[in-house]
Write a protein that holds these residues in place. Structure first.
Motif, PDB file in Angstrom:
ATOM      1  N   LEU A   1       0.901  -1.067  -0.162  1.00 34.28           N
ATOM      2  CA  LEU A   1      -0.135  -0.117   0.070  1.00 34.28           C
ATOM      3  C   LEU A   1       0.889   1.196   0.008  1.00 34.28           C
ATOM      4  N   ASP A   2       1.958   1.215   0.719  1.00 35.69           N
ATOM      5  CA  ASP A   2       2.972   2.520   0.655  1.00 35.69           C
ATOM      6  C   ASP A   2       3.500   2.561  -0.749  1.00 35.69           C
ATOM      7  N   GLU A   3       3.600   1.695  -1.164  1.00 37.63           N
ATOM      8  CA  GLU A   3       4.302   1.872  -2.783  1.00 37.63           C
ATOM      9  C   GLU A   3       3.322   2.361  -3.573  1.00 37.63           C
ATOM     10  N   MET A   4       2.120   1.562  -3.635  1.00 32.34           N
ATOM     11  CA  MET A   4       0.993   2.193  -4.454  1.00 32.34           C
ATOM     12  C   MET A   4       0.626   3.697  -3.991  1.00 32.34           C
ATOM     13  N   ILE A   5       0.516   4.164  -2.832  1.00 34.61           N
ATOM     14  CA  ILE A   5       0.344   5.451  -2.703  1.00 34.61           C
ATOM     15  C   ILE A   5       1.299   6.189  -3.174  1.00 34.61           C
ATOM     16  N   TYR A   6       2.504   5.939  -2.928  1.00 39.74           N
ATOM     17  CA  TYR A   6       3.475   7.009  -3.344  1.00 39.74           C
ATOM     18  C   TYR A   6       3.643   7.046  -4.943  1.00 39.74           C
ATOM     19  N   PHE A   7       3.227   6.089  -5.541  1.00 35.02           N
ATOM     20  CA  PHE A   7       3.081   6.344  -7.266  1.00 35.02           C
ATOM     21  C   PHE A   7       1.845   6.789  -7.508  1.00 35.02           C
ATOM     22  N   GLY A   8       0.875   6.594  -6.849  1.00 34.79           N
ATOM     23  CA  GLY A   8      -0.364   7.001  -6.984  1.00 34.79           C
ATOM     24  C   GLY A   8      -0.389   8.732  -6.792  1.00 34.79           C
ATOM     25  N   LYS A   9       0.522   8.981  -5.712  1.00 27.53           N
ATOM     26  CA  LYS A   9       0.692  10.487  -5.708  1.00 27.53           C
ATOM     27  C   LYS A   9       1.433  11.112  -7.106  1.00 27.53           C
ATOM     28  N   GLN A  10       2.490  10.384  -7.324  1.00 28.61           N
ATOM     29  CA  GLN A  10       3.180  10.771  -8.400  1.00 28.61           C
ATOM     30  C   GLN A  10       2.218  10.938  -9.783  1.00 28.61           C
ATOM     31  N   LEU A  11       1.427  10.185  -9.976  1.00 21.33           N
ATOM     32  CA  LEU A  11       0.677  10.299 -11.098  1.00 21.33           C
ATOM     33  C   LEU A  11      -0.527  11.233 -10.811  1.00 21.33           C
ATOM     34  N   TYR A  12      -1.155  11.478  -9.634  1.00 15.82           N
ATOM     35  CA  TYR A  12      -1.960  12.605  -9.529  1.00 15.82           C
ATOM     36  C   TYR A  12      -1.290  14.073  -9.924  1.00 15.82           C
ATOM     37  N   PHE A  13       0.115  13.889  -9.267  1.00 14.80           N
ATOM     38  CA  PHE A  13       0.806  15.370  -9.788  1.00 14.80           C
ATOM     39  C   PHE A  13       0.904  15.483 -11.182  1.00 14.80           C
ATOM     40  N   LYS A  14       1.075  14.352 -11.989  1.00 18.79           N
ATOM     41  CA  LYS A  14       0.920  14.725 -13.322  1.00 18.79           C
ATOM     42  C   LYS A  14      -0.478  14.868 -13.755  1.00 18.79           C
ATOM     43  N   ASP A  15      -1.574  14.524 -13.138  1.00 19.47           N
ATOM     44  CA  ASP A  15      -2.937  15.018 -13.524  1.00 19.47           C
ATOM     45  C   ASP A  15      -3.026  16.610 -13.419  1.00 19.47           C
ATOM     46  N   VAL A  16      -2.225  17.211 -12.470  1.00 20.72           N
ATOM     47  CA  VAL A  16      -2.578  18.436 -12.032  1.00 20.72           C
ATOM     48  C   VAL A  16      -1.331  19.210 -13.051  1.00 20.72           C
ATOM     49  N   MET A  17      -0.316  18.857 -13.351  1.00 21.73           N
ATOM     50  CA  MET A  17       0.932  19.701 -13.928  1.00 21.73           C
ATOM     51  C   MET A  17       0.943  19.536 -15.382  1.00 21.73           C
ATOM     52  N   ILE A  18       0.370  18.239 -15.866  1.00 23.23           N
ATOM     53  CA  ILE A  18       0.403  18.045 -17.319  1.00 23.23           C
ATOM     54  C   ILE A  18      -0.913  17.538 -17.700  1.00 23.23           C
ATOM     55  N   PRO A  19      -1.918  18.241 -17.570  1.00 23.00           N
ATOM     56  CA  PRO A  19      -3.134  17.999 -17.890  1.00 23.00           C
ATOM     57  C   PRO A  19      -3.733  17.618 -19.525  1.00 23.00           C
ATOM     58  N   PHE A  20      -2.731  18.167 -20.021  1.00 21.30           N
ATOM     59  CA  PHE A  20      -2.838  17.833 -21.803  1.00 21.30           C
ATOM     60  C   PHE A  20      -2.298  16.780 -22.270  1.00 21.30           C
ATOM     61  N   LYS A  21      -1.805  16.072 -20.992  1.00 16.09           N
ATOM     62  CA  LYS A  21      -1.260  14.332 -21.707  1.00 16.09           C
ATOM     63  C   LYS A  21      -2.573  13.755 -21.060  1.00 16.09           C
ATOM     64  N   THR A  22      -2.642  12.635 -21.958  1.00 21.21           N
ATOM     65  CA  THR A  22      -3.648  11.493 -21.841  1.00 21.21           C
ATOM     66  C   THR A  22      -3.282  10.426 -20.572  1.00 21.21           C
ATOM     67  N   ASP A  23      -4.247  10.011 -19.716  1.00 23.77           N
ATOM     68  CA  ASP A  23      -4.054   9.167 -18.875  1.00 23.77           C
ATOM     69  C   ASP A  23      -2.832   8.041 -19.419  1.00 23.77           C
ATOM     70  N   ALA A  24      -3.041   7.460 -20.464  1.00 24.61           N
ATOM     71  CA  ALA A  24      -2.004   6.471 -20.988  1.00 24.61           C
ATOM     72  C   ALA A  24      -0.728   7.156 -20.823  1.00 24.61           C
ATOM     73  N   GLU A  25      -0.612   8.228 -21.519  1.00 29.41           N
ATOM     74  CA  GLU A  25       0.642   8.870 -21.687  1.00 29.41           C
ATOM     75  C   GLU A  25       1.451   9.175 -20.211  1.00 29.41           C
ATOM     76  N   LYS A  26       0.484   9.608 -19.318  1.00 33.11           N
ATOM     77  CA  LYS A  26       0.979   9.848 -17.983  1.00 33.11           C
ATOM     78  C   LYS A  26       1.371   8.605 -17.165  1.00 33.11           C
ATOM     79  N   ILE A  27       0.760   7.353 -17.439  1.00 32.32           N
ATOM     80  CA  ILE A  27       1.121   5.993 -16.656  1.00 32.32           C
ATOM     81  C   ILE A  27       2.116   5.415 -17.485  1.00 32.32           C
ATOM     82  N   GLY A  28       2.323   5.495 -18.768  1.00 35.96           N
ATOM     83  CA  GLY A  28       3.274   5.032 -19.674  1.00 35.96           C
ATOM     84  C   GLY A  28       2.656   3.926 -20.233  1.00 35.96           C
ATOM     85  N   TYR A  29       1.536   3.902 -20.327  1.00 36.87           N
ATOM     86  CA  TYR A  29       0.756   2.494 -21.034  1.00 36.87           C
ATOM     87  C   TYR A  29       0.321   2.647 -22.609  1.00 36.87           C
ATOM     88  N   ARG A  30       0.070   1.709 -23.324  1.00 36.42           N
ATOM     89  CA  ARG A  30      -0.314   1.644 -24.681  1.00 36.42           C
ATOM     90  C   ARG A  30      -1.945   1.939 -24.153  1.00 36.42           C
TER      91      ARG A  30
END
Length: 319
Positions: free
Chosen positions: A193-222
């Motif tokens: 859970l610690d690991e999940m939330i840590y990276f969840g924080k990273q990804l939410y930071f991307k939601d805020v700072m690079i909203p012009f990117k798709t969710d797939a790009e933010k997490i690095g998925y096809r």
């Protein structure tokens, strides 16, 4: 009554979108100075007699312990020349990437009034994809030979799940990740859970700072990998809960569900169909739920304990 609830939720959603649009309009007006210094081009075009000038312009890129002969030989190296050609073909004017970096800096300035634009320098590092870029308060070094495109022939010996994110569009995503790491505080990363939330924080930071990117790009998925994660979110969550993984300190769990990998390891028949890092994806959804259900700022959330975030998130996967 059901119609009233649906109408209320729709109204709240529309109000939130308008509020977000207003913030983005304010951000777009923030002045920011972005100048990308193309050391990669300067080095590619340099002759041995230009080395002294290069060293004066970029002293931090030249170790005093390395003789000039090394750099002169590198100018003539066939692999280096190949990289020079490849990066020039892919990043002629670096215009799109500069535009996205400028937008990232505008968002960073909006949410952190102390932010100052760093010096940005592009270079090559012989495709050392474990160190694509370096971000500090004063400088950003981008090794652009790691972003030539997932199908580039230079990456033929690199596993697909890694090469997928070696694209120009990932430069600003990786920069946002690096900036998030400077701001996230967690006392420990002992449990899954610690690991999940840590990276969840990273990804939410991307939601805020690079909203012009798709969710797939933010997490690095096809795109199809993101769709799998969305479609199977409830099943993934059930596996974590029923197998009591969340508070488990087993060191193998981050390797199975957090680290870069071709797929996640549930030890089920469907493993080969899954994308890697599904623990990060679920952590992202938990942090999103926390921010939606609590009146808190981005800065406060980044400093909040993982268990507190989980307990107050009221997270429930969609059915």
């Amino acid at each position: 009554m059901k119609k009233i609830i649906i109408f209320s939720l729709l109204f709240m959603s529309l109000y939130s979108c308008k509020d977000d649009d207003k913030i983005e309009a304010e951000i777009s007006k923030i002045e920011t100075n972005v100048t990308v210094e193309r050391f990669d081009r300067a080095f590619a075009n340099a002759k041995p007699e230009d080395l002294s000038e290069l060293k004066n312009a970029f002293p931090f890129l030249f170790s005093r312990n390395i003789p000039d002969d090394f750099w002169i030989e590198r100018m003539r190296d066939t692999n280096q020349i190949h990289l020079n050609t490849a990066t020039h073909e892919k990043f002629g004017d670096f215009k799109q990437e500069t535009h996205e970096i400028r937008s990232l800096f505008q968002h960073l300035k909006y949410y952190d009034k102390t932010f100052k634009e760093p010096r940005i320098i592009t270079l090559t590092n012989f495709v050392n994809y474990r160190e694509k870029l370096i971000v500090t308060d004063t400088i950003v070094l981008i090794a652009i030979d790691n972003y030539l495109g997932s199908d580039h022939e230079i990456y033929s010996g690199i596993q697909r799940y890694l090469a997928d994110n070696m694209t120009p569009s990932q430069i600003v995503v990786d920069m946002a990740k690096a900036y998030s790491e400077q701001q996230i505080f967690q006392l420990q990363k002992k449990t899954l859970l610690d690991e999940m939330i840590y990276f969840g924080k990273q990804l939410y930071f991307k939601d805020v700072m690079i909203p012009f990117k798709t969710d797939a790009e933010k997490i690095g998925y096809r795109p199809e990998q993101l769709e799998f994660a969305k479609a199977n979110e409830a099943m993934i969550w059930t596996e974590f809960v029923e197998n009591e993984m969340l508070y488990d300190t087993d060191s193998s769990l981050p390797a199975r569900f957090i680290a870069d990998a071709p797929f996640s390891k549930f030890y089920l028949e469907l493993d080969s169909q899954t994308p890697g890092r599904l623990g990060q994806y679920i952590g992202w959804q938990i942090v999103r739920a926390y921010m939606e259900n609590n009146d808190t700022s981005l800065k406060e959330m980044l400093q909040t304990d993982a268990v507190d975030i989980f307990n107050k998130s009221n997270y429930k996967p969609p059915k």
